[in-house]
Scaffold this active site. Structure first.
Site, PDB file in Angstrom:
ATOM      1  N   LYS A   1       0.816  -1.216   0.109  1.00  0.00           N
ATOM      2  CA  LYS A   1       0.111  -0.136   0.068  1.00  0.00           C
ATOM      3  C   LYS A   1       0.933   1.147  -0.053  1.00  0.00           C
ATOM      4  O   LYS A   1       0.447   2.339  -0.507  1.00  0.00           O
ATOM      5  CB  LYS A   1      -1.089  -0.200   1.305  1.00  0.00           C
ATOM      6  CG  LYS A   1      -2.046  -0.928   1.019  1.00  0.00           C
ATOM      7  CD  LYS A   1      -3.268  -0.608   2.221  1.00  0.00           C
ATOM      8  CE  LYS A   1      -4.485  -1.449   1.592  1.00  0.00           C
ATOM      9  NZ  LYS A   1      -5.400  -1.482   2.610  1.00  0.00           N
TER      10      LYS A   1
ATOM     11  N   LYS B   1      -4.537 -10.952  -7.247  1.00  0.00           N
ATOM     12  CA  LYS B   1      -5.571 -11.078  -6.427  1.00  0.00           C
ATOM     13  C   LYS B   1      -6.788 -10.299  -7.072  1.00  0.00           C
ATOM     14  O   LYS B   1      -6.421  -9.250  -7.460  1.00  0.00           O
ATOM     15  CB  LYS B   1      -5.353 -10.663  -5.007  1.00  0.00           C
ATOM     16  CG  LYS B   1      -6.453 -10.787  -3.962  1.00  0.00           C
ATOM     17  CD  LYS B   1      -6.118 -10.502  -2.498  1.00  0.00           C
ATOM     18  CE  LYS B   1      -7.469 -10.143  -1.926  1.00  0.00           C
ATOM     19  NZ  LYS B   1      -7.215  -9.553  -0.449  1.00  0.00           N
TER      20      LYS B   1
ATOM     21  N   LYS C   1     -10.971  -4.679  -6.128  1.00  0.00           N
ATOM     22  CA  LYS C   1     -12.098  -3.740  -6.389  1.00  0.00           C
ATOM     23  C   LYS C   1     -11.498  -2.305  -6.930  1.00  0.00           C
ATOM     24  O   LYS C   1     -11.846  -1.558  -7.292  1.00  0.00           O
ATOM     25  CB  LYS C   1     -12.987  -3.331  -5.264  1.00  0.00           C
ATOM     26  CG  LYS C   1     -12.724  -3.133  -3.979  1.00  0.00           C
ATOM     27  CD  LYS C   1     -13.508  -2.987  -2.924  1.00  0.00           C
ATOM     28  CE  LYS C   1     -12.653  -3.173  -1.405  1.00  0.00           C
ATOM     29  NZ  LYS C   1     -13.642  -3.832  -0.396  1.00  0.00           N
TER      30      LYS C   1
END
Ligand code: TRP
Length: 334
Positions: A114, A196, A199
């Site tokens: 992140k 993965k 969204k």
């Protein structure tokens, strides 16, 4: 409460959940309700670690509660609450922060990923994310935590912190165990089955959202990237795309992976992809209908939220007072 063990899990209300969230998390929440005392949170404080649009975050919080219920989490059986409604989560985080070392947090895979994907906003909250998650879990004497494979490191930290606190003071926290579903802990992107499903993927064909309509769902599955072989069998290493589709099919149709492999033996990829799309669309239809109906009844949803927060608060407050007392925070007699 009964003598069942306590189970805790949470999902972040950021963006629209994908079928990956459903397969890896929410569908299991439903199945585990009878075996455990289940507590399911909506982790809104965690969302603040990346920049959010305030109005969208508020909306996503209500929508996620509606989705939990629409998927079959039963407010009569399980506690559902919004993390920020129970202040003990932030309070315990402070205490645990004083026992966590920067090296334990900055080596976390999720933090590293992140920090890269949000390079303009690498904040202390992003690094502290796992400590807040440990607090979520430890406040409720949680024995088991169902999670996706990507959260395993965070549970290890939670266990380390519980053991550290217990040995520094005295037995206080239950040391939780993760449960990672055998299949579906990691639903992969339809556009790149080595990644993965996310969204936030900029390619909308990479994921199927829980709010997509039937046509969109089938179109996305038709385009799913597979391999150049023609045989359908389960082998996540060498046939990531096909294995991912088999997993999704199995969850939505209720057929085991083994039976699904038999069912599609000798069939072409094209037919198979359409069948997977149809199973997903069919499985999501009643969930969508129920979710939309629930969203029209704000008073009902708010009622569940308030009741859930009260139940969670009662448990969390006890743990937090114990912690405050053990570390030496003075509490006046009232
Ligand atoms: N970090 C988890 C995720 O993104 C969500 C989460 C927050 C959670 N607190 C938790 C999961 C506590 C399990 C237990 O998937």
């Amino acid at each position: 409460m009964s003598d069942k063990k306590t189970l805790f899990s949470a999902v972040q209300p950021s963006g629209i959940p994908t079928i990956g969230n459903y397969v890896g998390a929410i569908s299991n929440f439903v199945k585990l309700q009878d075996e455990y005392n289940c507590i399911y949170s909506i982790a809104d404080l965690h969302c603040l670690t990346v920049r959010q649009d305030p109005a969208s975050l508020r909306k996503a919080t209500q929508e996620l509660l509606a989705l939990y219920i629409a998927c079959g989490v039963d407010p009569e059986k399980s506690i559902m609450f919004v993390q920020s409604h129970v202040p003990a989560h932030a309070e315990l985080t402070w205490v645990l922060n004083t026992m966590t070392y920067p090296g334990e947090l900055n080596r976390m895979t999720q933090y590293k990923d992140k920090s890269r994907s949000h390079a303009d906003n690498v904040n202390i909250g992003l690094m502290d994310y796992p400590v807040l998650m440990a607090s979520d879990i430890l406040l409720y004497n949680t024995a088991v935590v169902p999670i996706g494979a990507d959260q395993k490191q965070h549970i290890e930290l939670t266990r380390d912190l519980a053991i550290r606190f217990n040995s520094r003071y005295s037995d206080t926290f239950v040391v939780p165990e993760p449960i990672i579903p055998k299949y579906g802990a990691r639903i992969m992107s339809l556009a790149d089955p080595t990644k993965k499903m996310s969204k936030s993927d900029e390619n909308v064909n990479a994921f199927v959202s829980m709010y997509d309509d039937t046509d969109t769902i089938i179109r996305k599955f038709k385009r799913a990237v597979t391999d150049s072989d023609t045989k359908i069998y389960f082998d996540p290493e060498n046939k990531a795309g096909i294995s991912n589709l088999l997993t999704i099919y199995s969850v939505f149709s209720g057929v085991s992976i083994e039976d699904a492999v038999k069912e599609f033996d000798g069939k072409g990829y094209g037919d198979f992809k359409i069948k997977v799309g149809e199973a997903v669309a069919e499985g999501l239809k009643p969930i969508s209908d129920k979710r939309l109906a629930l969203l029209k009844d704000k008073a009902y949803l708010d009622g569940i939220m308030v009741k859930g927060a009260e139940s969670a608060f009662r448990i969390a407050r006890k743990t937090l007072s114990k912690v405050y007392r053990k570390v030496g925070l003075y509490s006046p007699e009232r």
